[in-house]
Enzyme design. Structure first.
Site, PDB file in Angstrom:
ATOM      1  N   GLU A  75       0.849  -1.186   0.000  1.00  0.00           N
ATOM      2  CA  GLU A  75       0.000   0.000   0.000  1.00  0.00           C
ATOM      3  C   GLU A  75       0.891   1.244   0.000  1.00  0.00           C
ATOM      4  O   GLU A  75       1.851   1.288   0.765  1.00  0.00           O
ATOM      5  CB  GLU A  75      -0.909   0.048   1.233  1.00  0.00           C
ATOM      6  CG  GLU A  75      -1.920   1.188   1.130  1.00  0.00           C
ATOM      7  CD  GLU A  75      -2.887   1.254   2.321  1.00  0.00           C
ATOM      8  OE1 GLU A  75      -2.740   0.480   3.281  1.00  0.00           O
ATOM      9  OE2 GLU A  75      -3.786   2.101   2.268  1.00  0.00           O
ATOM     10  N   GLY A 215       2.638   2.396  10.909  1.00  0.00           N
ATOM     11  CA  GLY A 215       2.369   1.602  12.106  1.00  0.00           C
ATOM     12  C   GLY A 215       2.245   0.125  11.795  1.00  0.00           C
ATOM     13  O   GLY A 215       2.899  -0.715  12.408  1.00  0.00           O
ATOM     14  N   ALA A 216       1.393  -0.186  10.827  1.00  0.00           N
ATOM     15  CA  ALA A 216       1.155  -1.582  10.495  1.00  0.00           C
ATOM     16  C   ALA A 216       0.334  -1.643   9.217  1.00  0.00           C
ATOM     17  O   ALA A 216      -0.156  -0.618   8.740  1.00  0.00           O
ATOM     18  CB  ALA A 216       0.398  -2.286  11.619  1.00  0.00           C
ATOM     19  N   MET A 217       0.186  -2.859   8.667  1.00  0.00           N
ATOM     20  CA  MET A 217      -0.480  -2.999   7.376  1.00  0.00           C
ATOM     21  C   MET A 217      -1.392  -4.216   7.361  1.00  0.00           C
ATOM     22  O   MET A 217      -1.004  -5.306   7.767  1.00  0.00           O
ATOM     23  CB  MET A 217       0.604  -3.102   6.291  1.00  0.00           C
ATOM     24  CG  MET A 217       0.049  -3.237   4.891  1.00  0.00           C
ATOM     25  SD  MET A 217      -0.975  -1.792   4.453  1.00  0.00           S
ATOM     26  CE  MET A 217      -2.132  -2.559   3.330  1.00  0.00           C
ATOM     27  N   GLU A 218      -2.594  -3.994   6.823  1.00  0.00           N
ATOM     28  CA  GLU A 218      -3.685  -4.965   6.919  1.00  0.00           C
ATOM     29  C   GLU A 218      -3.710  -6.013   5.813  1.00  0.00           C
ATOM     30  O   GLU A 218      -4.782  -6.527   5.479  1.00  0.00           O
ATOM     31  CB  GLU A 218      -5.014  -4.212   6.922  1.00  0.00           C
ATOM     32  CG  GLU A 218      -5.399  -3.546   5.572  1.00  0.00           C
ATOM     33  CD  GLU A 218      -5.027  -2.072   5.459  1.00  0.00           C
ATOM     34  OE1 GLU A 218      -4.110  -1.626   6.165  1.00  0.00           O
ATOM     35  OE2 GLU A 218      -5.670  -1.372   4.648  1.00  0.00           O
ATOM     36  N   ASN A 219      -2.577  -6.386   5.204  1.00  0.00           N
ATOM     37  CA  ASN A 219      -2.570  -7.395   4.146  1.00  0.00           C
ATOM     38  C   ASN A 219      -3.444  -8.591   4.531  1.00  0.00           C
ATOM     39  O   ASN A 219      -3.393  -9.052   5.657  1.00  0.00           O
ATOM     40  CB  ASN A 219      -1.146  -7.906   3.917  1.00  0.00           C
ATOM     41  CG  ASN A 219      -0.136  -6.784   3.941  1.00  0.00           C
ATOM     42  OD1 ASN A 219      -0.194  -5.884   3.127  1.00  0.00           O
ATOM     43  ND2 ASN A 219       0.764  -6.816   4.924  1.00  0.00           N
ATOM     44  N   GLU A 252      -5.843  -3.041  12.428  1.00  0.00           N
ATOM     45  CA  GLU A 252      -5.484  -3.850  11.253  1.00  0.00           C
ATOM     46  C   GLU A 252      -6.426  -5.043  11.117  1.00  0.00           C
ATOM     47  O   GLU A 252      -6.826  -5.407  10.015  1.00  0.00           O
ATOM     48  CB  GLU A 252      -4.022  -4.315  11.318  1.00  0.00           C
ATOM     49  CG  GLU A 252      -2.994  -3.195  11.500  1.00  0.00           C
ATOM     50  CD  GLU A 252      -3.139  -2.028  10.539  1.00  0.00           C
ATOM     51  OE1 GLU A 252      -3.598  -2.237   9.404  1.00  0.00           O
ATOM     52  OE2 GLU A 252      -2.804  -0.886  10.939  1.00  0.00           O
ATOM     53  N   GLU A 274     -10.108   3.953   5.974  1.00  0.00           N
ATOM     54  CA  GLU A 274      -9.339   4.405   7.137  1.00  0.00           C
ATOM     55  C   GLU A 274     -10.200   5.120   8.183  1.00  0.00           C
ATOM     56  O   GLU A 274     -10.075   4.860   9.375  1.00  0.00           O
ATOM     57  CB  GLU A 274      -8.151   5.268   6.699  1.00  0.00           C
ATOM     58  CG  GLU A 274      -7.098   4.512   5.882  1.00  0.00           C
ATOM     59  CD  GLU A 274      -6.543   3.269   6.568  1.00  0.00           C
ATOM     60  OE1 GLU A 274      -6.754   3.097   7.790  1.00  0.00           O
ATOM     61  OE2 GLU A 274      -5.907   2.445   5.877  1.00  0.00           O
TER      62      GLU A 274
END
Ligand code: ZN
Length: 815
Positions: A75, A215-219, A252, A274
């Site tokens: 992303e 921060g983090a990624m929702e894959n 996430e 978001e």
């Protein structure tokens, strides 16, 4: 038909590797970074070989190396750095992925979906094949290869399916994954109960990496996290870190529905996933802990980060209408104001009807790439609201101002409202928007109100009358912060003190406390108070603080919130032109006055809190919070006493909250114990990157007069590197908040940040561009400094080969 495949892998398709329907083909051309394929008919099978070097990828977008492991970040437009692809969120595909590599270096191979096959190869290699049955856009693709260990657990979904959960970290970090796993299970359960959302695969993996831009990624089923939002134990993480981990893990995970199952048609719709997901994580954290405290924290972030964004050169609507680099639009406006806009719909509809709206949204757009408009329509239909005018919240930027007066005649109280939405770049004229305000009118004598009301402003000017008040009532307005607006009104300090003491809405109590202080500090800074007025203002604040300190009915978590003074950036926001040094001096002066005047109460509070047994209960957390708060006031009022107390707290600490709280105070003092304790902290946690980040951040955010020299020296410290975003942020982000450092009258602080941007831009443009907004505030800063800030922006703009990210932010800031 010509199909354009985005690509920025930096070169053409490798010779002889472009295959169409099984045969080598030359039906392609390059157009800049993009690959154009021209083929007859509709359907073909295309094969492209690409070769990439993850260890040379310092942008941390696409496939990159971090600490010996390989991982991806796609992303928003990272997938095109892995291979040529129609890299847009509305192109949904199913993925089958085969990974192969040396088994000793990369024993663990992870990807989206389920592992469907695995085996050994020649020469010590092994391979794994993964398949994700859910169609998804390329930005949700992920893979990880590395030497990792897992904490494992399971979750049984509401329909009885068992899900295997794993949190993957480097060996040695396993003992710090318990809280992340607990948070994940809580989030899964909560989303079933609150939004009716069930998990949809057999596995859910979280991987922690130490080099990460965000921060983090929702894959899909393979969330990749910054270690900061995974690793915690009491010795190394503060209570705030624990809360942040819970919130981000929730965030996430919630994306699995609000983002993955229903994704975005294009990046203008970013707030669709978001804003909604932030609202969901806020509600989750509120349910896990204290609702009012969480609300106060969220509003504090909104006011200190989003309000300045909304009133500056980078202001944009929650659904932006143009961008050059989408990475620049992962902003507090899209995220946090986006969440506030949805929260207003929820307030107007009520919880139950809002849920009917979100149910309709999920069922009618499952498997689709949707738009903000789709969401609004679903809420309209499902919740039975007319949101025609409300849609303006998606297209108009700027924080609305609501001016209000309260008149009393006979037994009628009349509220008159006038709303304006300020002009923002590209949007000179605005229309009135629906603003839902929760309010209550208090009877002065009984201290009770006649029931909370919800009024919805939808015109430029409006009035509402309320009967049954023999005396002028006390107005409590925007309770719970029901709308993300700025309220302007004439109100006596007696009324504010009344609300600070009597309001039954805890948020409104906090708000009244803030209001008392904001009004006082703004009046002093404007030079509109004589000595007697200034003194009586302080007395009123002192009385309110004293009441909070002495209120036995308050829990300490809430007490801690009520004791926080409005931040410097929020104060600056109240003024057309701000002088950061003057704001700092006035705010610190008040802090010192409170510390001196209420010294014995702060000492008592510290002693009482010190006696509370440790642990993770709300009581223990509250005690730790007020303990460090008390130290902050004592440090301002009586530095000698505070230095001794903080040293003792540091030495006795068996947890990071107490230790960091004490060290923060010591770092700001000019006391001999300062260097000694900083050295102790460093030696104690040497090698623990996340704690060393704190060590950098504490020094860079300190009130110490020499913060600028400190930061300069820290930039040369062997542990400092521009290659790790956490390290860069921990040194330089807090520094941008220092009046005596960043805003040093010499301009040296501005120069340091400009130098940082120029040095970081070629390595990691996304992170570099995030340092532009602090300089971009120049228009709202006193002219002497504004010139210097502008000069630095111009120097950056003139640099050759600036990234699109930084170029866009700098030019918008100068326009
Ligand atoms: Zn998100």
């Amino acid at each position: 038909m010509a199909q354009r495949l985005g690509g920025s892998i930096g070169r053409d398709v490798a010779d002889d590797t472009f295959v169409v329907d099984g045969a080598l083909s030359n039906s392609w051309t390059m157009d800049g970074d993009d690959l154009l394929i021209t083929l007859p008919g509709d359907t073909h099978e295309i094969g492209i070989d690409t070769e990439i070097d993850p260890s040379a990828n310092s942008k941390l977008m696409g496939l990159y190396a971090s600490n010996g492991m390989l991982c991806t970040q796609c992303e928003a437009e990272g997938f095109r750095r892995i291979t040529f692809f129609p890299d847009r969120p509305d192109v949904l595909s199913t993925y089958t992925v085969r990974m192969e590599g040396p088994a000793d270096k990369f024993p663990v191979l992870l990807c989206n979906g389920n592992e469907v096959a695995a085996g050994e190869g020649d020469n010590g290699t092994h391979w794994a094949e993964w398949h994700d049955p859910w169609p998804k856009p390329s930005y949700l693709f992920a893979l990880v290869a590395g030497n990792l260990v897992a904490r494992r657990d399971t979750f049984t979904t509401m329909s009885g399916r068992k899900v295997d959960l794993a949190v993957w970290v480097r060996e040695g970090d396993l003992s710090r994954t318990e809280h992340a796993m607990e948070s994940l299970k809580n989030a899964m359960k909560w989303d079933e109960e609150t939004f009716g959302r069930e998990y949809d695969l057999e596995v859910f993996n979280i991987v922690a990496v130490s080099d990460f831009n965000m921060g983090a990624m929702e894959n899909k089923s393979l969330n990749i996290f910054n270690t900061k939002y995974v690793l915690a134990d009491v010795e190394t993480a503060t209570d705030g870190d624990y809360d942040a981990i819970e919130g981000v893990i929730g965030h996430e995970y919630f994306h699995n529905w609000s983002g993955d199952r229903v994704t975005c048609r294009d990046w203008f719709q970013l707030s669709l996933k978001e804003g909604f997901t932030v609202l969901r994580d806020q509600l989750f954290s509120a349910d896990m802990g204290s609702e009012p405290v969480k609300r106060i924290e969220d509003v504090r972030v909104l006011r200190s980060v989003q309000f300045p964004e909304d009133s500056g050169p980078l202001a944009h609507p929650i659904r932006p209408d143009s961008y050059r680099e989408i990475s620049n639009f992962y902003t507090a406006t899209v995220y946090n104001k986006g969440a506030e806009v949805l929260r207003m719909m929820r307030t107007m509809a009520g919880e139950e009807r809002f849920r009917q709206g979100t149910d309709l949204y999920f069922t009618s757009h499952d498997g689709e790439a949707a738009t903000c408009e789709d969401f609004v329509k679903s809420i309209e239909q499902g919740a039975g609201l007319d949101l025609t005018q409300f849609r303006l919240w998606y297209s108009q930027a700027g924080t609305p101002k609501v001016h209000l007066t309260l008149d009393h005649e006979g037994d009628t109280a009349t509220l008159r409202f006038a709303q304006t939405v300020p002009p923002t770049p590209g949007q000179p004229d605005k229309k009135p928007m629906p603003i839902p305000l929760k309010l209550a009118l208090f009877d002065r004598k009984t201290g009770k109100h006649h029931g909370e009301q919800l009024v919805i402003l939808n015109e430029a000017q409006q009035s509402f009358s309320f009967d049954g008040f023999a005396e002028p009532p006390v107005l409590s307005v925007n309770r719970g912060f029901s709308a993300p607006v700025a309220i302007e009104r004439e109100v006596s300090s007696e009324d504010l003190v009344f609300l600070a003491e009597h309001d039954d809405d805890p948020f409104a109590r906090y708000e009244a406390m803030q209001d008392i202080v904001v009004r006082h500090l703004c009046a002093t800074l404007a030079g509109s108070l004589d000595d007697a007025q200034r003194n009586s203002g302080r007395q009123a604040i002192g009385a309110a603080f004293s009441a909070v300190l002495g209120d036995a009915k308050l829990d300490d978590l809430m007490r801690g919130e009520l004791l926080i003074l409005p931040g410097e950036s929020y104060l600056a926001e109240q003024m057309l032109i701000a002088d950061p040094a003057a704001i700092r001096a006035e705010r610190e002066g008040l802090k010192a006055w409170l510390g001196q005047t209420l010294e014995s109460q702060f000492v008592d509070l510290h002693e009482r809190a010190r006696a509370v047994p440790g642990g993770t209960s709300a009581e223990a957390k509250g005690a730790r919070k007020v303990k460090s708060q008390a130290l902050v006031y004592l440090a301002a009022g009586n530095p000698g006493l505070a230095a001794r107390t903080a040293s003792a707290q540091y030495d006795a600490a068996d947890n990071m909250t107490d230790r960091q709280g004490a060290l923060m105070v010591l770092t700001s003092l000019q006391t001999p114990g300062r260097t000694h304790k900083l050295l102790d902290f460093y030696n104690r946690f040497k090698g623990n990157a996340l704690v060393i980040d704190k060590w950098f951040a504490l020094q860079a955010s300190s009130l110490h007069p020499n913060v600028l020299e400190h930061v300069k020296a820290l930039a040369k410290h062997p542990d400092f590197t521009l290659k790790n975003p956490n390290r860069v942020r921990s040194l330089y982000m807090p520094f941008t908040g220092t009046a005596q450092g960043f805003h040093a009258a010499s301009g040296e602080g501005y120069r340091m940040i400009a130098d940082l941007i120029l040095a970081l831009d070629p390595l990691n443009p996304q992170t570099a561009a995030r340092f532009v907004p602090p300089l971009g505030r120049w228009r709202r800063i006193e002219p002497g400094r504004a010139v210097l800030m502008r000069k630095e922006l111009e120097r950056i703009a003139a640099a050759p080969k600036l990234s699109r990210d930084t170029y866009e932010q700098v030019t918008r800031s100068l326009d």
